[in-house]
Design an enzyme around this catalytic site. Structure first.
Site, PDB file in Angstrom:
ATOM      1  N   GLU A   1       0.861  -1.174   0.000  1.00 30.19           N
ATOM      2  CA  GLU A   1       0.000   0.000   0.000  1.00 30.19           C
ATOM      3  C   GLU A   1       0.906   1.236   0.000  1.00 30.19           C
ATOM      4  O   GLU A   1       1.809   1.336   0.845  1.00 30.19           O
ATOM      5  CB  GLU A   1      -0.906   0.005   1.229  1.00 30.19           C
ATOM      6  CG  GLU A   1      -1.890   1.155   1.248  1.00 30.19           C
ATOM      7  CD  GLU A   1      -2.795   1.142   2.467  1.00 30.19           C
ATOM      8  OE1 GLU A   1      -3.573   2.102   2.643  1.00 30.19           O
ATOM      9  OE2 GLU A   1      -2.715   0.177   3.254  1.00 30.19           O
TER      10      GLU A   1
ATOM     11  N   ARG B   1       5.060 -13.223   9.755  1.00 26.54           N
ATOM     12  CA  ARG B   1       5.783 -11.973   9.622  1.00 26.54           C
ATOM     13  C   ARG B   1       7.152 -12.114  10.270  1.00 26.54           C
ATOM     14  O   ARG B   1       7.406 -13.048  11.029  1.00 26.54           O
ATOM     15  CB  ARG B   1       5.026 -10.838  10.299  1.00 26.54           C
ATOM     16  CG  ARG B   1       3.664 -10.558   9.715  1.00 26.54           C
ATOM     17  CD  ARG B   1       2.992  -9.415  10.429  1.00 26.54           C
ATOM     18  NE  ARG B   1       3.679  -8.155  10.191  1.00 26.54           N
ATOM     19  CZ  ARG B   1       3.231  -6.982  10.612  1.00 26.54           C
ATOM     20  NH1 ARG B   1       2.103  -6.900  11.290  1.00 26.54           N
ATOM     21  NH2 ARG B   1       3.902  -5.877  10.360  1.00 26.54           N
TER      22      ARG B   1
ATOM     23  N   LYS C   1       4.112   0.502  10.061  1.00 20.07           N
ATOM     24  CA  LYS C   1       4.174   1.751   9.299  1.00 20.07           C
ATOM     25  C   LYS C   1       3.654   2.919  10.123  1.00 20.07           C
ATOM     26  O   LYS C   1       4.167   4.036  10.044  1.00 20.07           O
ATOM     27  CB  LYS C   1       3.348   1.623   8.018  1.00 20.07           C
ATOM     28  CG  LYS C   1       4.062   0.958   6.860  1.00 20.07           C
ATOM     29  CD  LYS C   1       3.189   1.079   5.627  1.00 20.07           C
ATOM     30  CE  LYS C   1       3.840   0.396   4.431  1.00 20.07           C
ATOM     31  NZ  LYS C   1       2.982   0.511   3.232  1.00 20.07           N
TER      32      LYS C   1
END
Length: 564
Positions: free
Chosen positions: A38, A264, A274
């Site tokens: 994104e 992850r 983020k």
């Protein structure tokens, strides 16, 4: 570059799945994966793992990998982030060729699929506020409550949805929700929102849309459009897989992607969120997204980490279903090993201490040939000037040394690398009593650093000629956080965990004259000091070097295999 090792690709459960499917005769045209960031921030080391996995599998199995920007939130996305992501992908050595796409490219088709859901009775316009929708969803142990608007007719829903698209309603007044099951044990299946109103300009589509699909709705449909065979996601999407499959089950598609989750990666002494990284930038706790202390790929690149080291790191940590908390030393070792083979050597004195060789001719200057890499002759050599007055590193002298101190001390003989053997004869102090200068003698017969009578000299020092030295600013870095797991604290306490000593600037360092032409991003091993990279702020009149990493690991083990 010098590569002394043969790369071996380790297997993992995703690779085994693909191999099994190919053995069964599937994917005859090759697999299709996607890397779908994104564009609301800069990529970090965690994204590198996903990037290496998706692009790597596509390359390995004769397939293709889409670089797709999942740009469904115009309020947080920007062209700056798009360009930074493209740069990072290219820097790591991956090519998307004709597979560069945006989720926003598919907005017309996604809108049509939303209409299909409404017509089939699988979606409805809800006019509850966001807070009321959130409250009606229930909890992990209690079912949700149906929206009072859930029973709207198909025609009413179609009419309202068209008016939403036409811009007739303000933000937040209506949303389109999937009609699934408010009593589902999976909270993601409790009539999730799939479209919302946003009167915001979009970086790719401009003002053509004022309604935007949610990520969870857009993702499976984008996968289907691109013919993705394996949609590889991190484990937090595992609970959302039922909705991923529900979307694909209830619209008309020609190709069916499969979602597979993997863990992850978390790295000690840093954060991967983020949102929290944005906080660091916005509160000026770091100097931008490319601050060398940041785990962003742009920050690591500025610090001097190499694409080869990062790809090696991603290969070493592997792909599993288990959560990964990786020690920072694993990445450090990958960086050292890559730079050890590929970084040319240079002389730099970080904390200069002047020495005067009293029996060396005052006006004489000699040039000594220094290897650019002691293990790779193909990297060539350079000429380093030598004169009567030199700088050595202050830490290489002790007036009262311990027994096993092999560097310079009064009456002790050491080797100046590539040059001569010298002996300290006296110490000069300034008015404050601090050592300001050393007086030494050299052995004229020891040119090249070898004693003519075969006597053993254990210490070898680096040096630069004062007459020829260039001024340099050196920036040294430590962990950005003091705690190995900074995410364990509350967001507001994050500032208290920032390491106040994470950056040290030394302005009076000296480097050999050949570095005047050093280009931005070039890496060097400053002999006996560490690995350094030329900072983008560096100029020929103001050299700036970032320390990439020290020569030793955290246990003090020397990582070099050359004689110094």
């Amino acid at each position: 570059m010098n590569d002394t090792s043969k790369a071996v690709t380790p297997t993992n459960f995703i690779r085994q799945i693909i191999e099994s499917e190919i053995a069964d005769g599937r994917h005859t045209d090759g697999i299709v994966t996607r890397f779908p960031p994104e564009p609301n921030g800069y990529l970090h080391i965690g994204h590198a793992k996903s990037m290496c996995l998706n692009f790597g599998l596509a390359e390995e199995f004769n397939g293709s990998c889409f670089l797709r920007f999942d740009d469904t939130n115009p309020d947080k996305e920007s062209p700056e982030y798009v360009e930074s992501i493209k740069s990072d992908v290219q820097w790591l050595g991956f090519k998307w060729e004709d597979c560069l796409t945006h989720a926003s490219d598919y907005f017309p088709q996604i809108y049509d699929w939303a209409v299909e859901l409404i017509k089939n009775g699988n979606a409805f316009i809800c006019s509850l506020s966001a807070d009321k929708i959130r409250a009606s969803r229930g909890t992990l142990t209690e079912p949700g409550t149906d929206s009072p608007y859930r029973s709207r007719s198909v025609n009413e829903n179609l009419e309202l949805f068209e008016k939403m698209r036409a811009g007739d309603f303000p933000d937040g007044s209506h949303v389109l929700r999937a009609k699934i099951d408010m009593a589902s044990p999976n909270i993601h299946m409790r009539d999730p929102t799939i479209y919302r109103i946003r009167h915001s300009n979009h970086h790719n589509t401009g003002d053509r849309w004022c309604i935007y699909p949610m990520y969870g709705f857009t993702h499976p449909l984008s996968d289907a459009i691109e013919g993705v065979t394996h949609s590889l996601c991190t484990l937090e999407f595992e609970d959302q897989r039922p909705f991923y499959d529900w979307v694909l089950d209830n619209v008309t598609i020609s190709k069916r992607p499969r979602q597979i989750e993997f863990s992850r990666m978390s790295l000690d002494y840093t954060i991967m969120s983020k949102r929290l990284l944005t906080t660091l930038v916005d509160q000026n706790l770091v100097n931008g997204w490319d601050d060398p202390r940041m785990p962003t790929l742009s920050g690591l690149r500025r610090r001097g980490y190499t694409p080869g080291a990062i790809r090696d790191f991603c290969s070493r940590i592997g792909v599993t279903k288990n959560e990964q908390q990786i020690e920072s030393s694993v990445l450090d070792n990958c960086v050292r090993e890559d730079l050890e083979n590929n970084a040319p050597r240079a002389f730099a004195v970080i904390d200069p201490l002047k020495i005067v060789i009293e029996n060396y001719p005052k006006d004489q200057v000699e040039q000594f040939e220094a290897l650019n890499h002691p293990n790779f002759p193909n990297m060539g050599s350079r000429q380093v000037p030598f004169s009567r007055e030199l700088y050595i590193d202050r830490q290489d002298f002790l007036e009262d040394p311990p027994k096993r101190f092999f560097r310079l001390a009064p009456g002790k003989e050491v080797r100046l690398r590539y040059a001569y053997l010298i002996t300290c004869t006296s110490v000069i102090r300034d008015s404050d009593g601090e050592i300001s200068e050393l007086r030494c003698n050299y052995d004229p017969e020891s040119r090249g650093g070898n004693a003519p009578d075969g006597r053993k000299v254990k210490g070898t020092l680096h040096w630069v000629s004062i007459q020829h030295a260039l001024d340099a600013e050196v920036r040294q870095y430590d962990h950005l956080f003091q705690d190995a797991d900074p995410t364990a604290v509350h967001d507001k306490d994050l500032i208290n965990l920032v390491n106040p000593n994470s950056k040290t600037v030394i302005k009076n360092s000296k480097v050999e004259p050949g570095l005047i032409d050093a280009v931005t991003g070039a890496s060097y091993q400053f002999e006996r000091v560490g690995y350094f990279c030329v900072d983008p702020e560096s100029t020929s009149s103001h050299l700036v070097f970032n320390r990439t990493i020290e020569l030793r690991d955290s246990r003090g083990k020397k990582m070099l295999h050359e004689k110094t």
